[in-house]
Write an enzyme that holds these catalytic residues in place. Structure first.
Site, PDB file in Angstrom:
ATOM      1  N   SER A  31       0.795  -1.243   0.000  1.00 28.13           N
ATOM      2  CA  SER A  31       0.000   0.000   0.000  1.00 28.13           C
ATOM      3  C   SER A  31       0.818   1.280   0.000  1.00 28.13           C
ATOM      4  O   SER A  31       0.243   2.363  -0.145  1.00 28.13           O
ATOM      5  CB  SER A  31      -0.948   0.016   1.195  1.00 28.13           C
ATOM      6  OG  SER A  31      -2.090  -0.723   0.870  1.00 28.13           O
ATOM      7  N   LYS A  78       0.128   3.412  -2.892  1.00 33.97           N
ATOM      8  CA  LYS A  78      -1.060   4.278  -2.992  1.00 33.97           C
ATOM      9  C   LYS A  78      -0.682   5.768  -2.910  1.00 33.97           C
ATOM     10  O   LYS A  78      -1.379   6.619  -3.440  1.00 33.97           O
ATOM     11  CB  LYS A  78      -2.065   3.912  -1.887  1.00 33.97           C
ATOM     12  CG  LYS A  78      -2.678   2.521  -2.106  1.00 33.97           C
ATOM     13  CD  LYS A  78      -3.520   2.066  -0.921  1.00 33.97           C
ATOM     14  CE  LYS A  78      -4.038   0.653  -1.165  1.00 33.97           C
ATOM     15  NZ  LYS A  78      -4.659   0.038   0.012  1.00 33.97           N
ATOM     16  N   TYR A 109      -4.369  -2.233  -9.956  1.00 39.06           N
ATOM     17  CA  TYR A 109      -4.174  -1.941  -8.526  1.00 39.06           C
ATOM     18  C   TYR A 109      -3.261  -2.998  -7.878  1.00 39.06           C
ATOM     19  O   TYR A 109      -2.291  -2.661  -7.178  1.00 39.06           O
ATOM     20  CB  TYR A 109      -5.541  -1.873  -7.816  1.00 39.06           C
ATOM     21  CG  TYR A 109      -5.413  -1.980  -6.325  1.00 39.06           C
ATOM     22  CD1 TYR A 109      -4.939  -0.908  -5.571  1.00 39.06           C
ATOM     23  CD2 TYR A 109      -5.698  -3.178  -5.670  1.00 39.06           C
ATOM     24  CE1 TYR A 109      -4.775  -1.028  -4.203  1.00 39.06           C
ATOM     25  CE2 TYR A 109      -5.526  -3.306  -4.299  1.00 39.06           C
ATOM     26  CZ  TYR A 109      -5.058  -2.231  -3.577  1.00 39.06           C
ATOM     27  OH  TYR A 109      -4.873  -2.358  -2.221  1.00 39.06           O
ATOM     28  N   TYR A 139      -3.609   2.765   8.360  1.00 38.39           N
ATOM     29  CA  TYR A 139      -4.810   1.952   8.589  1.00 38.39           C
ATOM     30  C   TYR A 139      -5.630   2.594   9.713  1.00 38.39           C
ATOM     31  O   TYR A 139      -5.628   3.817   9.837  1.00 38.39           O
ATOM     32  CB  TYR A 139      -4.438   0.491   8.876  1.00 38.39           C
ATOM     33  CG  TYR A 139      -3.562  -0.068   7.769  1.00 38.39           C
ATOM     34  CD1 TYR A 139      -4.032  -0.124   6.459  1.00 38.39           C
ATOM     35  CD2 TYR A 139      -2.260  -0.485   8.015  1.00 38.39           C
ATOM     36  CE1 TYR A 139      -3.239  -0.608   5.432  1.00 38.39           C
ATOM     37  CE2 TYR A 139      -1.460  -0.980   6.992  1.00 38.39           C
ATOM     38  CZ  TYR A 139      -1.954  -1.028   5.699  1.00 38.39           C
ATOM     39  OH  TYR A 139      -1.167  -1.492   4.691  1.00 38.39           O
ATOM     40  N   VAL A 195       1.261  -3.653   3.895  1.00 39.19           N
ATOM     41  CA  VAL A 195       1.260  -4.929   4.627  1.00 39.19           C
ATOM     42  C   VAL A 195       2.483  -5.795   4.304  1.00 39.19           C
ATOM     43  O   VAL A 195       2.672  -6.850   4.901  1.00 39.19           O
ATOM     44  CB  VAL A 195      -0.048  -5.742   4.428  1.00 39.19           C
ATOM     45  CG1 VAL A 195      -1.236  -5.024   5.026  1.00 39.19           C
ATOM     46  CG2 VAL A 195      -0.269  -6.090   2.976  1.00 39.19           C
TER      47      VAL A 195
END
Ligand code: GLU
Length: 319
Positions: A81, A84, A205, A255, A273
């Site tokens: 992530s 992102k 993605y 998160y 992660v």
């Protein structure tokens, strides 16, 4: 009172002497490299199941151009992530960027990063671009401009030096286990917030999540966020966009432990992660730490602890 800003400035830049910093990073490796198995690895990403718990790397790229590393900072890992941040930067760096904010919000989600319930309850507008639903919308937005969206994200991360690559085996195995991301994409399509085919959006993605890079490469790639939008190879986003990406990292990047992380570390950060964390010290440096075992929220256990210590010892917290 009028002396306070100058004092703060002095405190924040203290410790930027590159050699002293190199010694501090080596201390952190000594102190935080895990000696026993603790925490967990994500169950839905086969490639991460066998990660060696002893890995620990840290890299700091300074706005002066100096880079200091320690431990396994040269070892490639799955950035997951952390990607992102870069897909958001790519979207915001384009002329259509501002239109993204009518499709995704900028609020902490307070729920799991891959929650379906919140997306349906909130009629297909994801809370922020760093939860999976939000990142799928960002990818969809990118696909309108770049049919090769995940390659563009890779290009932004790698720069001219080409420090990253997609791990094809990790990509294929995660794609085969991406039921939840497919469900999110179909929900988005059903609720009118996806323009491209769900299968195509999920493929790009997951591919961007499967980029492998070292801590040193990620720290260099993230430098633009600490340097008013300008990275080692030139301008990536406007100074205003860099500031705002930092704000979204601070509030939504860890998160549903963003509050706890702000309390302990006090710096805009984005976790993946795969055990990596990208952290920004505005005006000073970008940091990447990596250690694969995760806490209950999905954040690197050793990485978080090391960043808390680093922020304490340098005075780099933004607060
Ligand atoms: N590819 C992972 C997923 O979609 C990313 C998770 C993460 O790093 O937050 O579940």
């Amino acid at each position: 009172m009028s002396g306070a800003p100058a004092l703060l400035q002095a405190r924040r830049s203290a410790g930027v002497d590159p050699d002293a910093l190199g010694g501090l990073l080596r201390d952190l490796v000594h102190e935080f490299r895990p000696a026993r198995v603790q925490g967990s690895v994500p169950g839905h990403i086969p490639h991460l199941a066998a990660a060696d718990f002893r890995h620990f790397g840290i890299a700091v790229a300074m706005v002066s151009g100096e880079v200091r590393t320690a431990g396994d900072a040269g070892e490639p890992f799955l950035i997951q992530s952390i990607s992102k941040v870069f897909s958001l930067a790519l979207a915001l760096g384009h002329e259509d960027g501002p239109a993204l904010w009518s499709r995704v919000l900028r609020e902490p989600s307070g729920t799991a990063f891959n929650s379906l319930v919140q997306l349906e309850a909130e009629r297909g507008i994801p809370r922020n671009p760093f939860i999976n639903a939000g990142a799928l919308v960002v990818t969809d937005h990118l696909l309108d401009t770049f049919p090769d969206a995940s390659d563009q994200v890779l290009g932004l991360l790698s720069g001219p030096a080409g420090g990253g690559a997609v791990n094809t085996e990790a990509f294929e195995s995660e794609l085969a286990r991406s039921e939840r991301n497919f469900a999110l994409a179909h929900f988005l399509a059903d609720l009118g917030n996806l323009r491209n085919r769900p299968s195509e959006v999920v493929r790009h993605y997951v591919r961007q999540c499967s980029i492998e890079m070292s801590c040193a490469d990620v720290a260099r790639a993230g430098l633009f966020l600490a340097n008013d939008g300008v990275g080692p190879s030139g301008r990536v986003v406007s100074a205003s966009a860099a500031k705002r990406i930092g704000a979204v990292m601070l509030t939504c990047g860890m998160y549903d432990a963003a509050g706890e992380f702000a309390y302990r570390v006090g710096l805009p950060s984005k976790s993946g992660v795969g055990g990596g964390i990208l952290t920004v010290v505005p005006g000073v440096c970008s940091i990447c730490v990596w250690s694969p075992r995760l806490d209950a929220h999905g954040n690197s256990l050793a990485g978080t602890a090391a960043l808390a210590e680093l922020a304490d010892r340098t005075g780099w917290s933004i607060f």
